[in-house]
Design an enzyme around this catalytic site. Structure first.
Site, PDB file in Angstrom:
ATOM      1  N   CYS A  20      -0.938   3.885 -10.034  1.00 20.45           N
ATOM      2  CA  CYS A  20      -0.609   4.364  -8.646  1.00 20.45           C
ATOM      3  C   CYS A  20       0.503   5.324  -9.206  1.00 20.45           C
ATOM      4  O   CYS A  20       1.032   5.194 -10.530  1.00 20.45           O
ATOM      5  CB  CYS A  20      -1.279   3.241  -8.147  1.00 20.45           C
ATOM      6  SG  CYS A  20      -0.375   3.648  -6.855  1.00 20.45           S
ATOM      7  N   THR A  45       3.220   4.667  -7.761  1.00 17.80           N
ATOM      8  CA  THR A  45       3.915   2.975  -7.651  1.00 17.80           C
ATOM      9  C   THR A  45       3.826   2.356  -8.995  1.00 17.80           C
ATOM     10  O   THR A  45       4.930   2.230 -10.118  1.00 17.80           O
ATOM     11  CB  THR A  45       3.626   2.338  -6.487  1.00 17.80           C
ATOM     12  OG1 THR A  45       3.719   2.860  -5.802  1.00 17.80           O
ATOM     13  CG2 THR A  45       4.507   1.076  -7.711  1.00 17.80           C
ATOM     14  N   HIS A  75       6.274   4.737 -11.284  1.00 24.84           N
ATOM     15  CA  HIS A  75       7.812   4.731 -11.403  1.00 24.84           C
ATOM     16  C   HIS A  75       8.627   3.757 -11.744  1.00 24.84           C
ATOM     17  O   HIS A  75       9.639   3.617 -11.990  1.00 24.84           O
ATOM     18  CB  HIS A  75       7.857   4.639  -9.632  1.00 24.84           C
ATOM     19  CG  HIS A  75       7.711   5.545  -8.398  1.00 24.84           C
ATOM     20  ND1 HIS A  75       8.930   6.864  -8.263  1.00 24.84           N
ATOM     21  CD2 HIS A  75       6.756   6.245  -7.518  1.00 24.84           C
ATOM     22  CE1 HIS A  75       8.131   7.518  -7.521  1.00 24.84           C
ATOM     23  NE2 HIS A  75       7.018   7.395  -6.930  1.00 24.84           N
ATOM     24  N   HIS A 116      -1.656  -2.946  -9.157  1.00 25.80           N
ATOM     25  CA  HIS A 116      -2.075  -3.183  -8.219  1.00 25.80           C
ATOM     26  C   HIS A 116      -3.183  -2.352  -6.982  1.00 25.80           C
ATOM     27  O   HIS A 116      -4.159  -2.593  -6.467  1.00 25.80           O
ATOM     28  CB  HIS A 116      -0.912  -3.364  -6.698  1.00 25.80           C
ATOM     29  CG  HIS A 116      -1.037  -1.406  -6.479  1.00 25.80           C
ATOM     30  ND1 HIS A 116       0.153  -0.891  -7.301  1.00 25.80           N
ATOM     31  CD2 HIS A 116      -1.374  -0.663  -5.203  1.00 25.80           C
ATOM     32  CE1 HIS A 116       0.569   0.039  -6.992  1.00 25.80           C
ATOM     33  NE2 HIS A 116      -0.650   0.393  -5.887  1.00 25.80           N
ATOM     34  N   CYS A 119       4.676 -14.100  11.597  1.00 29.86           N
ATOM     35  CA  CYS A 119       5.134 -12.822  12.503  1.00 29.86           C
ATOM     36  C   CYS A 119       5.104 -12.602  13.502  1.00 29.86           C
ATOM     37  O   CYS A 119       3.507 -13.427  13.405  1.00 29.86           O
ATOM     38  CB  CYS A 119       6.212 -12.521  12.000  1.00 29.86           C
ATOM     39  SG  CYS A 119       4.958 -10.799  10.666  1.00 29.86           S
ATOM     40  N   CYS A 145       3.906  -6.800   9.169  1.00 32.80           N
ATOM     41  CA  CYS A 145       4.881  -7.906   8.099  1.00 32.80           C
ATOM     42  C   CYS A 145       6.291  -7.388   7.902  1.00 32.80           C
ATOM     43  O   CYS A 145       6.023  -6.254   7.222  1.00 32.80           O
ATOM     44  CB  CYS A 145       3.913  -8.482   7.341  1.00 32.80           C
ATOM     45  SG  CYS A 145       4.257 -10.497   7.111  1.00 32.80           S
ATOM     46  N   ILE A 159      -3.106  11.348  -2.803  1.00 32.27           N
ATOM     47  CA  ILE A 159      -3.522  10.556  -1.648  1.00 32.27           C
ATOM     48  C   ILE A 159      -3.674  11.186  -0.785  1.00 32.27           C
ATOM     49  O   ILE A 159      -4.681  11.837   0.188  1.00 32.27           O
ATOM     50  CB  ILE A 159      -2.869   9.243  -1.473  1.00 32.27           C
ATOM     51  CG1 ILE A 159      -3.215   8.220  -2.373  1.00 32.27           C
ATOM     52  CG2 ILE A 159      -3.546   9.111  -0.069  1.00 32.27           C
ATOM     53  CD1 ILE A 159      -1.610   7.514  -1.431  1.00 32.27           C
ATOM     54  N   GLY A 166       4.424  10.294   2.843  1.00 35.34           N
ATOM     55  CA  GLY A 166       5.204  10.285   1.810  1.00 35.34           C
ATOM     56  C   GLY A 166       6.860   9.352   2.263  1.00 35.34           C
ATOM     57  O   GLY A 166       7.132   9.878   3.008  1.00 35.34           O
ATOM     58  N   ILE A 167       7.742   9.307   0.601  1.00 38.35           N
ATOM     59  CA  ILE A 167       8.695   8.085   0.915  1.00 38.35           C
ATOM     60  C   ILE A 167       9.430   9.324  -0.402  1.00 38.35           C
ATOM     61  O   ILE A 167       9.070   9.984  -1.048  1.00 38.35           O
ATOM     62  CB  ILE A 167       8.036   7.086  -0.235  1.00 38.35           C
ATOM     63  CG1 ILE A 167       7.332   6.447   0.760  1.00 38.35           C
ATOM     64  CG2 ILE A 167       9.937   6.369  -0.073  1.00 38.35           C
ATOM     65  CD1 ILE A 167       6.764   5.080   0.121  1.00 38.35           C
ATOM     66  N   TYR A 206       2.674   2.337   6.322  1.00 35.19           N
ATOM     67  CA  TYR A 206       2.582   2.052   5.169  1.00 35.19           C
ATOM     68  C   TYR A 206       1.384   1.220   5.146  1.00 35.19           C
ATOM     69  O   TYR A 206       0.981  -0.244   5.921  1.00 35.19           O
ATOM     70  CB  TYR A 206       4.217   0.858   5.925  1.00 35.19           C
ATOM     71  CG  TYR A 206       4.549   0.538   4.224  1.00 35.19           C
ATOM     72  CD1 TYR A 206       4.725   1.024   2.986  1.00 35.19           C
ATOM     73  CD2 TYR A 206       4.167  -0.749   4.296  1.00 35.19           C
ATOM     74  CE1 TYR A 206       5.055   0.432   1.886  1.00 35.19           C
ATOM     75  CE2 TYR A 206       4.939  -2.156   3.887  1.00 35.19           C
ATOM     76  CZ  TYR A 206       5.114  -1.723   2.325  1.00 35.19           C
ATOM     77  OH  TYR A 206       5.797  -2.295   0.900  1.00 35.19           O
TER      78      TYR A 206
END
EC number: 1.1.1.103
Length: 351
Positions: A39, A41, A44, A64, A97, A108, A176, A272-273, A296
């Site tokens: 991924c 991530t 990164h 993940h 929660c 969450c 994605i 996108g982040i 998210y």
């Protein structure tokens, strides 16, 4: 067991052969990993950028995106059986929660991620709460199932708003974003325009059914970019703005351009982040009456049911996988990902 781990606070990832097999509890399952996907991530974390330095505990087994087989389970688990082929939701939630209790677990406030906050899937074995496990239908391959995590992000982003008969703008042609092209076409979007600076992935987008895949690298400023986009819109017969915008890049110029060319009453999903601050034209949002939704992760588990059903109905995601490697070639896999000349890269954990 064999695993890939972040062992040092510096760029890189390392293979280890003596990681302990994780212990499972009353409501957990033990999964033998068959396939994993790399991924953004993970990249990164590999590069050890600022986000990773502030987020990732070291040492940490990362990863993940996975598919595997249940080999053991706790006494309280009734939803899966030993031998079941599974993937799993990588976001672990508190269950207590307000949002969790309302069935909105993807919202969450205490979400933690496997391979980010706790041991990940780049290993021969993974323990996961049974409530997070998703059984893979026989008609879906392990390779495709290992991409369920990012495909779920794509489904959640794309299907937040109706796409049928709509003109859709996608900014960002990463894996994605490419999945979103497939989804939008499968769902009957009228025109699909996607932007990026990576010609390899833009060609993939064309092959996947994009009406136009625009390389925005040559444009020096925002005015030039918007002018070219309006020319594209005219060339394909658009007389008004885009109905749906799907923002996958986190790039300021892409977001600004999208706001500029949206139709009045348009709807935007934002996945996108951004690596830094984003300047937003609030006037465009207000006076055009735009609807914005932040994305998210995946809706648990509606997103999973949707993507499984769409795959079974004929949506072909196989072309998104461009490279398949054995886990011992993981370094090559990360180098391919870093190059950007790829779709999804799959790692095979078989002996």
């Amino acid at each position: 067991m064999k695993a890939l781990a972040k062992l040092k606070k510096q760029p890189g990832i390392w293979i280890i052969n003596d990681a302990p097999i994780p212990e499972y509890g009353y409501n957990d399952v033990l999964i033998k990993i068959k396939k994993t996907a790399i991924c953004g991530t993970d990249l990164h974390i590999y590069n050890w950028d600022k986000w990773s330095q502030n987020t990732i505990p070291v040492p940490m087994i990362t990863g993940h995106e996975f598919a595997g087989e249940v080999v053991a389970k706790g006494d309280g688990v009734t939803s899966v059986d030993i031998g079941d082929r599974v993937s799993g939701e990588g976001h672990l939630v508190c269950g207590q929660c307000r949002n969790c209790r309302a069935g909105k677990r993807h919202l969450c406030r205490k979400t933690i991620g496997i391979g980010v906050n706790v041991q990940g899937a780049f290993a021969e074995y993974l323990v996961m709460p049974a409530v997070n496990v998703f059984k893979i239908p026989d008609s879906i391959s392990d390779d495709i199932a290992s991409t369920f995590d990012p495909m779920g992000n794509a489904i959640h982003t794309a299907l937040s708003f109706n796409l049928t008969g709509e003109d859709v703008l996608i900014t960002g042609a990463g894996p994605i974003g490419l999945m979103v092209v497939k989804i939008a076409r499968f769902c009957g979007a009228r025109r699909i325009v996607i932007t990026d600076i990576n010609e390899y992935r833009l060609q993939m987008a064309r092959d996947f059914g994009a009406t136009v895949a625009l390389n925005v690298a040559p444009f020096k400023n925002q005015d030039e970019l918007v002018k070219q986009m309006r020319k594209v819109m005219s060339d394909i017969g658009m007389t008004e703005g885009f109905d749906v915008g799907l923002e996958m890049s986190g790039i300021n110029s892409a977001i600004s351009m999208m706001l500029d060319v949206m139709n009045h009453g348009g709807k935007l999903s934002l996945l996108g982040i951004s690596a830094g601050d984003i300047s937003v034209d609030w006037g465009a949002i207000l006076f055009k009456g735009l609807t914005l939704k932040g994305i998210y992760g995946r809706e648990m588990f509606e997103t999973w049911y949707l993507m499984t059903s769409m795959l079974q109905a004929g949506m072909d995601m196989n072309p998104i996988i461009t490279h398949r490697l054995h886990i011992d070639e993981f370094q090559k896999g990360f180098e391919i990902m870093k190059s950007g000349q790829c779709g999804k890269v799959i790692l095979d954990w078989s002996s």
